[in-house]
Design a protein around this motif. Structure first.
Motif, short mmCIF file in Angstrom:
data_model
loop_
_atom_site.label_atom_id
_atom_site.label_comp_id
_atom_site.label_asym_id
_atom_site.label_seq_id
_atom_site.Cartn_x
_atom_site.Cartn_y
_atom_site.Cartn_z
N ARG A 86 7.74 18.67 -10.05
CA ARG A 86 7.69 20.06 -10.52
C ARG A 86 6.71 20.21 -11.67
NH1 ARG A 86 9.33 25.16 -8.63
NH2 ARG A 86 9.17 26.56 -10.42
N LYS A 87 6.78 19.29 -12.62
CA LYS A 87 5.93 19.40 -13.81
C LYS A 87 4.48 19.03 -13.50
CE LYS A 87 7.49 20.98 -16.60
NZ LYS A 87 7.82 22.43 -16.68
N LEU A 88 4.25 18.16 -12.53
CA LEU A 88 2.89 17.79 -12.15
C LEU A 88 2.15 18.97 -11.52
CD1 LEU A 88 3.38 14.23 -10.61
CD2 LEU A 88 1.98 14.78 -12.62
N HIS A 89 2.87 19.76 -10.73
CA HIS A 89 2.22 20.81 -9.98
C HIS A 89 2.24 22.17 -10.68
CE1 HIS A 89 2.78 17.77 -6.76
NE2 HIS A 89 1.62 18.24 -6.37
N GLU A 90 2.94 22.26 -11.80
CA GLU A 90 2.88 23.43 -12.68
C GLU A 90 3.00 24.75 -11.90
OE1 GLU A 90 -0.81 22.82 -14.69
OE2 GLU A 90 0.01 21.30 -16.03
N GLU A 91 4.11 24.89 -11.21
CA GLU A 91 4.35 26.12 -10.46
C GLU A 91 4.82 27.23 -11.41
OE1 GLU A 91 6.69 25.44 -6.90
OE2 GLU A 91 6.21 23.31 -7.00
N LYS A 92 4.95 28.43 -10.89
CA LYS A 92 5.40 29.56 -11.71
C LYS A 92 6.78 29.24 -12.29
CE LYS A 92 6.19 34.54 -11.60
NZ LYS A 92 6.19 35.78 -10.77
N ARG A 93 6.91 29.37 -13.59
CA ARG A 93 8.10 28.89 -14.28
C ARG A 93 9.35 29.69 -13.89
NH1 ARG A 93 9.12 25.37 -18.19
NH2 ARG A 93 11.04 25.69 -19.37
N ASN A 94 10.44 28.93 -13.63
CA ASN A 94 11.75 29.53 -13.39
C ASN A 94 12.84 28.53 -13.79
OD1 ASN A 94 11.99 27.67 -11.26
ND2 ASN A 94 11.37 29.15 -9.71
N HIS A 95 14.04 28.70 -13.27
CA HIS A 95 15.18 27.85 -13.65
C HIS A 95 14.96 26.38 -13.27
CE1 HIS A 95 15.88 29.13 -9.49
NE2 HIS A 95 16.56 28.01 -9.33
N LYS A 96 14.15 26.12 -12.25
CA LYS A 96 13.88 24.73 -11.85
C LYS A 96 13.09 23.99 -12.92
CE LYS A 96 14.26 25.26 -6.84
NZ LYS A 96 13.61 25.10 -5.52
N ASP A 97 12.22 24.72 -13.61
CA ASP A 97 11.49 24.10 -14.71
C ASP A 97 12.43 23.75 -15.86
OD1 ASP A 97 8.39 24.38 -14.14
OD2 ASP A 97 9.36 26.20 -13.42
N GLU A 98 13.41 24.58 -16.07
CA GLU A 98 14.38 24.30 -17.13
C GLU A 98 15.15 23.01 -16.81
OE1 GLU A 98 18.26 26.31 -19.35
OE2 GLU A 98 16.86 27.61 -18.23
N LEU A 99 15.53 22.84 -15.54
CA LEU A 99 16.22 21.61 -15.14
C LEU A 99 15.29 20.41 -15.26
CD1 LEU A 99 18.63 20.07 -13.95
CD2 LEU A 99 17.80 20.69 -11.66
N ALA A 100 14.04 20.56 -14.79
CA ALA A 100 13.07 19.46 -14.86
C ALA A 100 12.82 19.05 -16.30
CB ALA A 100 11.77 19.87 -14.18
N ASP A 101 12.64 20.03 -17.18
CA ASP A 101 12.41 19.73 -18.59
C ASP A 101 13.60 18.97 -19.18
OD1 ASP A 101 9.97 20.99 -18.53
OD2 ASP A 101 10.72 22.90 -19.33
N TYR A 102 14.79 19.39 -18.83
CA TYR A 102 16.01 18.77 -19.35
C TYR A 102 16.11 17.31 -18.91
CZ TYR A 102 20.99 17.90 -20.18
OH TYR A 102 22.20 17.37 -20.60
N ILE A 103 15.91 17.05 -17.62
CA ILE A 103 16.03 15.69 -17.08
C ILE A 103 14.97 14.77 -17.67
CG2 ILE A 103 15.70 14.31 -14.97
CD1 ILE A 103 17.18 16.57 -13.47
N LEU A 104 13.74 15.23 -17.72
CA LEU A 104 12.65 14.39 -18.22
C LEU A 104 12.77 14.16 -19.74
CD1 LEU A 104 9.62 15.67 -16.13
CD2 LEU A 104 11.22 13.80 -15.65
N ARG A 105 13.36 15.12 -20.43
CA ARG A 105 13.61 14.94 -21.87
C ARG A 105 14.68 13.87 -22.09
NH1 ARG A 105 13.96 19.87 -22.95
NH2 ARG A 105 16.23 20.13 -22.95
N LEU A 106 15.71 13.87 -21.25
CA LEU A 106 16.75 12.83 -21.35
C LEU A 106 16.17 11.43 -21.16
CD1 LEU A 106 19.82 14.31 -19.39
CD2 LEU A 106 19.60 14.02 -21.86
#
Length: 372
Positions: free
Chosen positions: A324-344
């Protein structure tokens, strides 16, 4: 000279029936084998067969010794009646029969060809009469801990191709965590599977909580990922990436001291296409074998369904977050989940070389959760 046509002998009715019976039995065994594998990969333990398979999946000693298998079975699943020391006559009557456990073990190893004993024990079990098998004093087998690896991939039709993996090297931690994770889900009435593509705004917090609970329970878990630019790649690119990730991952686990060799490697991949999966597995196994890594025993490599496996679901969430973060799609709730997981996992995708399309030059990132 005229060609002579001789009448061909047609199979008899009893031969046809025997063949149909054999095919039916083979199909049933294959279905049961897949069920045992999927349960082993999911940690789903609901009957005697899945319990025996669970022990065999996590103990080389139990694969080689019925005495060790029975003891671990009682110790793991019948603690209330088994104290782990002396056994009274009454408590023995209440425990699962050693003969019953041994019969299930034989079916799993002999018919399903799973969780095999070593060659020496196989020879003993194949040559001795049935009534003498349990009387054999086997040499104490060398205990080998495991590399339990769960793998998923993403980006086949996108700009970046990625393979991610989860490494669980502590069998006792995995066993206890599996039970507690199921309890955690029951308390919260969670009866759905966790797949990144299915996350909704309404379930976002549950997805976050699930991933956090998983990594908290599996404190020693490791995550690894490899990424390349998907530009004119050969169709074997996924196989190449998976091999590279495994080979590099084994070296890292050993050299870093996280999980030093000797070890037995068990790999579960998210099932895709049956024929492609089979070819990929054979290729990877051959290439790993050719590396002749001292102390590495190559065991099970299988493609299994992610539907009931929290381990493969966690890998799905991880690798899809990277994608998700590599392809930089239009931001939505999936980006919030991706950010959370990768931050952990303390992973910044900007560290990926986005111009590299060469597998041999791709970096394997070794990640882990560190609770604050």
């Amino acid at each position: 000279m005229e060609e002579q046509n001789f009448p061909q002998e047609q199979p008899k009715d009893d031969e046809i029936k025997a063949l149909e019976k054999a095919l039916k039995k083979a199909k049933k065994i294959e279905e049961e084998r897949k069920e045992v594998l999927n349960n082993a990969a999911s940690g789903y333990i609901h009957d005697d067969r899945s319990r025996v398979a669970f022990i065999l999946n996590h103990s080389v000693e139990a694969r080689n010794s019925d005495k060790e298998l029975v003891w671990l079975y009682w110790e793991t699943f019948e603690k209330v009646r088994f104290g782990g020391e002396s056994i009274t006559r009454e408590s023995y009557k209440m425990l699962t029969s050693p003969n019953s456990i041994s019969r299930i073990r034989a079916k799993i190893q002999n018919e399903y060809k799973l969780f095999q004993a070593n060659d020496k024990v196989k020879r003993f079990r194949g040559v001795l009469e049935v009534e003498k098998k349990l009387q054999v004093i086997e040499d104490k087998p060398i205990y080998l801990p495991f590399y339990n690896v769960f793998i998923d991939e993403t980006g086949k039709t996108q700009q970046y191709l990625s393979v991610g993996s989860l490494w669980l090297n502590d069998a006792r931690e995995k066993a206890g965590a599996s039970v507690r994770l199921e309890e955690w889900k029951k308390i919260r009435n969670i009866d759905f599977e966790f797949h990144f593509k299915d996350v909704t705004p309404h379930r976002l917090d549950q997805y976050k909580a699930f991933f956090l609970e998983f990594v908290t329970l599996h404190a020693s878990a490791g995550f690894k990922v490899i990424v390349i630019k998907n530009k004119g790649l050969h169709k074997t690119a996924i196989t190449d990436l998976t091999f590279h990730l495994l080979n590099n991952g084994i070296q890292h686990e050993n050299q870093s001291g996280r999980a030093p060799l000797p070890r037995l490697l068990q790999v579960y991949m998210d099932a895709d296409d049956e024929s492609n999966d089979s070819m990929k597995i054979v290729n990877i196994k051959e290439r790993l074998t050719s590396q002749r890594i001292e102390g590495l025993e190559i065991g099970l490599l299988e493609a299994v369904s992610s539907n009931a496996s929290p381990y493969l679901q966690v890998v799905d969430l991880f690798i899809a977050s990277v994608n998700r973060k590599l392809h930089e799609e239009k931001r939505n709730h999936k980006d919030e989940l991706a950010d959370y997981i990768l931050r952990l996992l303390n992973f910044d995708v900007s560290s990926v070389d986005r111009q590299n399309s060469d597998v041999d030059n791709a970096i394997v990132f070794n990640l882990g959760f560190k609770q604050e």
